[in-house]
Every structure is written in structure tokens, then in C-alpha cells.
Design a protein around this motif. Structure first.
Motif, PDB file in Angstrom:
ATOM      1  N   UNK A 136       0.802  -1.219   0.000  1.00  3.67           N
ATOM      2  CA  UNK A 136       0.000   0.000   0.000  1.00  3.67           C
ATOM      3  C   UNK A 136       0.838   1.275   0.000  1.00  3.67           C
ATOM      4  N   UNK A 137       1.955   1.251   0.735  1.00  2.00           N
ATOM      5  CA  UNK A 137       2.803   2.439   0.813  1.00  2.00           C
ATOM      6  C   UNK A 137       2.143   3.596   1.530  1.00  2.00           C
ATOM      7  N   UNK A 138       1.141   3.307   2.366  1.00  2.00           N
ATOM      8  CA  UNK A 138       0.378   4.342   3.052  1.00  2.00           C
ATOM      9  C   UNK A 138       0.612   4.221   4.557  1.00  2.00           C
ATOM     10  N   UNK A 139       1.169   5.248   5.158  1.00  2.00           N
ATOM     11  CA  UNK A 139       1.505   5.205   6.582  1.00  2.00           C
ATOM     12  C   UNK A 139       0.264   5.029   7.449  1.00  2.00           C
ATOM     13  N   UNK A 140      -0.869   5.614   7.031  1.00  2.00           N
ATOM     14  CA  UNK A 140      -2.077   5.514   7.842  1.00  2.00           C
ATOM     15  C   UNK A 140      -2.672   4.109   7.802  1.00  2.00           C
ATOM     16  N   UNK A 141      -2.456   3.384   6.719  1.00  2.00           N
ATOM     17  CA  UNK A 141      -2.907   1.995   6.653  1.00  2.00           C
ATOM     18  C   UNK A 141      -2.040   1.121   7.552  1.00  2.00           C
ATOM     19  N   UNK A 142      -0.758   1.438   7.623  1.00  2.00           N
ATOM     20  CA  UNK A 142       0.126   0.724   8.548  1.00  2.00           C
ATOM     21  C   UNK A 142      -0.348   0.946   9.975  1.00  2.00           C
ATOM     22  N   UNK A 143      -0.666   2.182  10.320  1.00  2.00           N
ATOM     23  CA  UNK A 143      -1.109   2.517  11.670  1.00  2.00           C
ATOM     24  C   UNK A 143      -2.445   1.853  12.007  1.00  2.00           C
ATOM     25  N   UNK A 144      -3.343   1.758  11.017  1.00  2.00           N
ATOM     26  CA  UNK A 144      -4.656   1.160  11.254  1.00  2.00           C
ATOM     27  C   UNK A 144      -4.540  -0.317  11.600  1.00  2.00           C
ATOM     28  N   UNK A 145      -3.562  -0.989  11.001  1.00  2.00           N
ATOM     29  CA  UNK A 145      -3.373  -2.418  11.251  1.00  2.00           C
ATOM     30  C   UNK A 145      -2.571  -2.651  12.525  1.00  2.00           C
ATOM     31  N   UNK A 146      -1.503  -1.893  12.705  1.00  2.00           N
ATOM     32  CA  UNK A 146      -0.576  -2.138  13.814  1.00  2.00           C
ATOM     33  C   UNK A 146      -1.012  -1.513  15.128  1.00  2.00           C
ATOM     34  N   UNK A 147      -1.839  -0.471  15.066  1.00  2.00           N
ATOM     35  CA  UNK A 147      -2.244   0.212  16.287  1.00  2.00           C
ATOM     36  C   UNK A 147      -1.240   1.246  16.742  1.00  2.00           C
ATOM     37  N   UNK A 148      -0.279   1.616  15.882  1.00  2.00           N
ATOM     38  CA  UNK A 148       0.686   2.653  16.252  1.00  2.00           C
ATOM     39  C   UNK A 148      -0.055   3.969  16.503  1.00  2.00           C
ATOM     40  N   UNK A 149       0.376   4.710  17.508  1.00  2.00           N
ATOM     41  CA  UNK A 149      -0.183   6.030  17.774  1.00  2.00           C
ATOM     42  C   UNK A 149       0.778   7.139  17.358  1.00  2.00           C
ATOM     43  N   UNK A 150       2.019   6.773  17.092  1.00  2.00           N
ATOM     44  CA  UNK A 150       3.037   7.741  16.678  1.00  2.00           C
ATOM     45  C   UNK A 150       3.288   7.571  15.187  1.00  2.00           C
ATOM     46  N   UNK A 151       2.932   8.578  14.411  1.00  2.00           N
ATOM     47  CA  UNK A 151       3.074   8.480  12.963  1.00  2.00           C
ATOM     48  C   UNK A 151       4.530   8.308  12.548  1.00  2.00           C
ATOM     49  N   UNK A 152       5.462   8.821  13.366  1.00  2.00           N
ATOM     50  CA  UNK A 152       6.879   8.689  13.033  1.00  2.00           C
ATOM     51  C   UNK A 152       7.316   7.231  13.053  1.00  2.00           C
ATOM     52  N   UNK A 153       6.783   6.457  14.001  1.00  2.57           N
ATOM     53  CA  UNK A 153       7.139   5.043  14.080  1.00  2.57           C
ATOM     54  C   UNK A 153       6.627   4.288  12.863  1.00  2.57           C
ATOM     55  N   UNK A 154       5.379   4.539  12.489  1.00  8.03           N
ATOM     56  CA  UNK A 154       4.795   3.860  11.332  1.00  8.03           C
ATOM     57  C   UNK A 154       5.457   4.313  10.034  1.00  8.03           C
ATOM     58  N   UNK A 155       5.863   5.577   9.979  1.00  8.88           N
ATOM     59  CA  UNK A 155       6.481   6.118   8.773  1.00  8.88           C
ATOM     60  C   UNK A 155       7.774   5.395   8.426  1.00  8.88           C
ATOM     61  N   UNK A 156       8.452   4.874   9.452  1.00 12.06           N
ATOM     62  CA  UNK A 156       9.717   4.171   9.215  1.00 12.06           C
ATOM     63  C   UNK A 156       9.516   2.973   8.291  1.00 12.06           C
ATOM     64  N   UNK A 157       8.383   2.289   8.435  1.00  9.59           N
ATOM     65  CA  UNK A 157       8.126   1.121   7.592  1.00  9.59           C
ATOM     66  C   UNK A 157       7.917   1.541   6.144  1.00  9.59           C
ATOM     67  N   UNK A 158       7.200   2.631   5.941  1.00 15.54           N
ATOM     68  CA  UNK A 158       6.975   3.104   4.577  1.00 15.54           C
ATOM     69  C   UNK A 158       8.269   3.591   3.943  1.00 15.54           C
ATOM     70  N   UNK A 159       9.104   4.230   4.744  1.00 20.99           N
ATOM     71  CA  UNK A 159      10.379   4.731   4.221  1.00 20.99           C
ATOM     72  C   UNK A 159      11.335   3.599   3.899  1.00 20.99           C
ATOM     73  N   UNK A 160      11.278   2.523   4.708  1.00 17.92           N
ATOM     74  CA  UNK A 160      12.209   1.411   4.527  1.00 17.92           C
ATOM     75  C   UNK A 160      11.730   0.413   3.487  1.00 17.92           C
ATOM     76  N   UNK A 161      10.458   0.016   3.597  1.00 12.73           N
ATOM     77  CA  UNK A 161       9.961  -1.073   2.773  1.00 12.73           C
ATOM     78  C   UNK A 161       9.104  -0.626   1.585  1.00 12.73           C
TER      79      UNK A 161
END
Length: 372
Positions: A304-329
Motif C-alpha cells: 500500500x505504501x500508506x503510513x495511515x494503513x500501517x497505523x490502522x493495522x498495527x495500532x501505532x499512535x506515533x506516525x513517526x514510528x509507522x512512517x519508518x516502515x513506509x520509508x524502509x519497505x
């Protein structure tokens, strides 16, 4: 906030005179906390109890001296650590207690930058632990400033050691396939693997999940790590078909999906130890339970490449943490999309905003006009 949430394992009881007292008790260890819940003496004793230090009454008893690092640690446990999840609080204490044993008697106001650098140097052989220690010290010193125990934070501005940002290894697709080759559907290993891989649940959440978390074909739960966080969110995700097939093998009357053979809830540490054995059996020394949480974030980021979709699945509350996955993968997919969007030869080049030929031609005309 409930009393049990603020001070876990602190329980009331009545003494032989009928007076209510408080006691800290966990796994065979107990310590008296006094009669005034939440008071200064209660908090001091509680801080000692969580570190397995029993309070001893009588002559010669040493109280925490105000203004010392011990005093700051007790207040930090009361005002900050008590609001964290048990697993996170345990990590905090693992960093703070070694400092208390060595520097507890020293006054916070006397802590200088050179002392911080000395502590950092002592941990230079474990850079990540050194950085974690500096982070905790900085939090504590900010609290000390607010409490008037010092005038500045000597940790602020100290450079951390450069470390790899990777953290836990995120499972690759070939590693996931290899695990499934060894551990077939219907086994506890396959069940635990699939539950964490298709939900992103951490170990502490996975052991508590059961049929009570299924609502209208969706898995709904609140992460333990963010339960006390006012910004914490409820994870609400559809159940993947493969996960649904896997869960169909769970005993109908099971209270939790990952119950033990004896029918009791599985322990968090027990699940981690079991995953270690199962991964070793599959020849996957780099893989772990936490890596499965990273694996689903990787998959979402790659697809998906969408940080908010990562957060919706993982439950992250910090966008910076979820953004790392989009930046890396997510970079490979973004690169593919970027290259495929570039115009081809011939007439396709005319779609560029500023074709090179026209740019050169315009520059030449401007120069000719100036010379005239």
C-alpha cells in the motif's frame, strides 16, 4: 484511574485490629506498603518493592534522602512509570535500577555533563543500552527540573552513539514460508505464527486474544501498551481468510486462542520462549515473535505504501514510528511507480514541463537580446 492500574500488585488487607493496610505481592514476594495509599511513604516503599527490596522497620532504618537520585527515581516511578504498561515499566526499571545502585545516594543538583559522559562511556560496549540509558536519564532530569531539584538538564545535547536503526529483524517472505514448511496447520507453532503475522499483535496482546475479540467477522482489541494512553486507539481489522482457517482448529471451548495444553492462558514470556524454540527448529535464528509484528507492517508498506494503513493495522499512535516502515519497505514500489511514470522517447518527451531543447533555445534568445 483505578488504584490497581496506578500501582500494580498492590493489594489491601485488614490487620488484626481491623485497619486497612497495603501490601505488594507478586510471585512469592511480598512487602508492606503502609496504610496511606498513594502517600509519600507508600510510594517510596512501592518503588523499593518493585525492585525486590523489602522495607525494614526499626532503629537504623534508612529513609530516602530528599534531593538524591533515589528520591528522584521514586518520584519518577510514581508520576511516570506507574502510567505505563507493565512490560514497558519493566524495561524502564531495568535501566534505572543499575543507576540507583551506583548513584542513588548522590544529589541530583550536583549532576553535571561530565558525569553523563562518564556513564555513557561505561556503556560504550553496548551502544543501544547506552542510548536507552541517556533517554531515561533525560526524562528523569526533566522531571527533576519541574520539581525544583535542579536548574537544568545536563543530558540534553549529549550525542547518542550511532546504532543500526533496524532493531528486531522483520521476517522476509522466504523465512515465513520456511517456518510454515516445518510447522503445519493445526500445531501450536503454526497457530501462534499466523495469529501474530495476520494481526500485528504483540506477544502481550496475542496471548489474550480469543473468540471474545471477534465481532462481526472482525478482530477487535486494544493494545496493552497503549491502554493507559489517552491517545491510544482500538485495533479493528478484518480477519484474513488464512487466519480464519487457522483459528478453525482451535478448541471450541478455548477461552484464548493460544491456550496451553492444560487449557490455561499462555504467559507472555512463555510465548516468546516457545517462538524461539520453534524458530530454531525451522533454522531461523534471526527471527522472533516481535519480528512478526514488523513483518505485517512491512507487507502493508510494500503493498500500500500508506503510513495511515500501517497505523490502522498495527495500532501505532506515533506516525513517526509507522512512517519508518513506509520509508524502509515502500521505497521499491515508489521507485517502480516513479520510473514507469516517466515519458518515453519521441512525442512522449513533449509532455515534460521544461524540455531541455526549449530551455537552451530560450536562454540563447535572452543573451542575444541583451547584446543588442
Amino acid at each position: 484511574m483505578k488504584k490497581a492500574d496506578r500501582f500494580p500488585h498492590a493489594k489491601p488487607y485488614r490487620d488484626r485490629h481491623g485497619k486497612i493496610r497495603w501490601r505488594y505481592r507478586i510471585k512469592g514476594f511480598s512487602a508492606e506498603l503502609g496504610t496511606e495509599w498513594g502517600g509519600e511513604e507508600f510510594v517510596r516503599r512501592y518503588g523499593e518493592a518493585v525492585n525486590r527490596c523489602k522495607d525494614t522497620s526499626g532503629v537504623g532504618r534508612q529513609h530516602t534522602v530528599p534531593g538524591t537520585f533515589n528520591d528522584l527515581a521514586v518520584k519518577f516511578y510514581q508520576l511516570h512509570v506507574s502510567t505505563l504498561a507493565a512490560s514497558t515499566a519493566k524495561d524502564y526499571r531495568a535501566v534505572i535500577e543499575p543507576l540507583r545502585r551506583k548513584h542513588g545516594h548522590k544529589r541530583v543538583a550536583h549532576l553535571e555533563r561530565r558525569h553523563i559522559l562518564a556513564i555513557q562511556a561505561e556503556l560504550s560496549h553496548t551502544p543501544q543500552q547506552a542510548n536507552k540509558t541517556l533517554k531515561r536519564l533525560s526524562q528523569m532530569m526533566e522531571l527533576a527540573k519541574n520539581l525544583g531539584m535542579c536548574t537544568d538538564n545536563p543530558v540534553r545535547g549529549v550525542k547518542r552513539f550511532p546504532v543500526s536503526a533496524g532493531g528486531f529483524h522483520a521476517w522476509r517472505e522466504d523465512e515465513i514460508a520456511k517456518f510454515y514448511e516445518v510447522h503445519k496447520m493445526g500445531t501450536p507453532a503454526h497457530l501462534a505464527m499466523t495469529l501474530m503475522l495476520y494481526t500485528g499483535a504483540a506477544r502481550c496482546d496475542a496471548v489474550a486474544l480469543g473468540r471474545g475479540n471477534i465481532r462481526d467477522g472482525r478482530l477487535v482489541y486494544r493494545r496493552r501498551k497503549t491502554k493507559k494512553n489517552p491517545n491510544g486507539v482500538e485495533v479493528d481489522i478484518p480477519i484474513h481468510p488464512y487466519l480464519a482457517e487457522t483459528l478453525s482448529h482451535v478448541r471450541p471451548g478455548a477461552f484464548t486462542f493460544l491456550e496451553t495444553v492444560a487449557g490455561s492462558a499462555r504467559k507472555v514470556d512463555g510465548l516468546g520462549a516457545s517462538m524461539r524454540r520453534w524458530c530454531d527448529k525451522a533454522g531461523l535464528p534471526l527471527c522472533s515473535a516481535h519480528g512478526l509484528r514488523k513483518a505485517i507492517c512491512r507487507r502493508v508498506a510494500e503493498i500500500e505504501g500508506d503510513v495511515f494503513k500501517v497505523m490502522a493495522v498495527s495500532g501505532h499512535t506515533d506516525i513517526k514510528e509507522a512512517q519508518k516502515y513506509c520509508e524502509t519497505f515502500g521505497r521499491k514500489k515508489k521507485a517502480d511507480a516513479a520510473i514507469s511514470s516517466l515519458p518515453g522517447g519521441g512525442n512522449g518527451e513533449q509532455r515534460l514541463t521544461n524540455p531541455l531543447g526549449e530551455f537552451v533555445k530560450n536562454e540563447g534568445n535572452n543573451l542575444i537580446r541583451k547584446e543588442k
